[in-house]
Write an enzyme that holds these catalytic residues in place. Sequence first.
Site: not given
Ligand code: G3P
Ligand code: MG
Length: 245
Positions: A12, A39, A41, A54
Site C-alpha cells: 500500500h 498500490e 495514489d 496521497h
Molecule cells: O486503494 C486503497 C486505499 O489506498 C484507499 O485509501 O486513502 O489510503 O488512498 P487511501
Molecule cells: Mg490509495
Amino acid sequence: MPADQMPRIIAHRGASGNAPENTLAAIQMAADHGAKWIEIDVNISRDGVPVLFHDDGLNRCSNGSGLVIEHSVSTLQSLDAGSWFDKAFTGERIPTLEECLQLAIRLDLGVNLEIKPCSGWELPTTDAIADLLQQKTELPPIVVSSFSHVAMQQAAKRLPEIPRSCLYLVAPPDWQELTGEVGASNIHLHANSLLDNKKVDTYHAQGLGVFCYTVNTAKEAVKLFSIGVDGVFTNYPKDLLQASV
Ligand code: G3P
Ligand code: MG
C-alpha cells in the site's frame, strides 16, 4: 486479465510502513520485500503531469506547502518527500507516474493505480493519466481504482482495456449499479467495512474480486481471508508475506 492476477498481498503506497509513501524508495522496498503488486495514489501537477501523492496538500509528506495542483511538476520534484519519514530518506522526490511505471516494469511489479484527484479535478486528472498510459508502448499490469465515480466513468471511457476497481469506505447501497456502470472487475473496501462472508459471497456472485485496505497485521489478514476476501493492501508487505497468510 490483470484484475485476476492481483495477489493476496499488495504493498500500500509501496512498502509505506518502512519507507516514505508513494516514493520510488517505497516501491523499490516493496519489491525487495517480496511484493508482486503495489498500490499508488496519483494526482496531477498544475501543468497536468501525473505524480504520486496521497494528500491534496503537500505539508504532511514533503517539505512543501499548499496544494499539489497549485505547483508545476518541476517545483514538485524539487521538494524533499523523504525526510518527513526518516532522515535516511532525505532527498527522496515526488515521483511522476511515468517514473513509477518505468520502475514497476523493471521490478516486474503490477500496479493498482488509484486516481486521487483534488476535488473538482476528477476529469483533468483522469484524462492526464489516460493520455500518459495511451502514449506508453510498454506498461506493467495495471488496475485503475478511485473513490470518485466520475473518475471511474472517465477511466472506463478513456481506458476501456485497463481493468477497473470501484473503491469505497463502505459499499454504498447502489454498489451493484455503480460497479456495473463502470464495468468494474473488483470492489476495494475499508477493512472495517461491515464485511462478512455473505457480503463477500454476494460480491463474488456479481463477478467482483474483493480487496481490503489497510491491513497491517497477519491476524487481521487471516480473518479477512477466512471470510473469502481475495487480497489486502498493507503498509508492511514483508511482515504479511513472512507470516504466509
Ligand atoms: O486503494 C486503497 C486505499 O489506498 C484507499 O485509501 O486513502 O489510503 O488512498 P487511501
Ligand atoms: Mg490509495
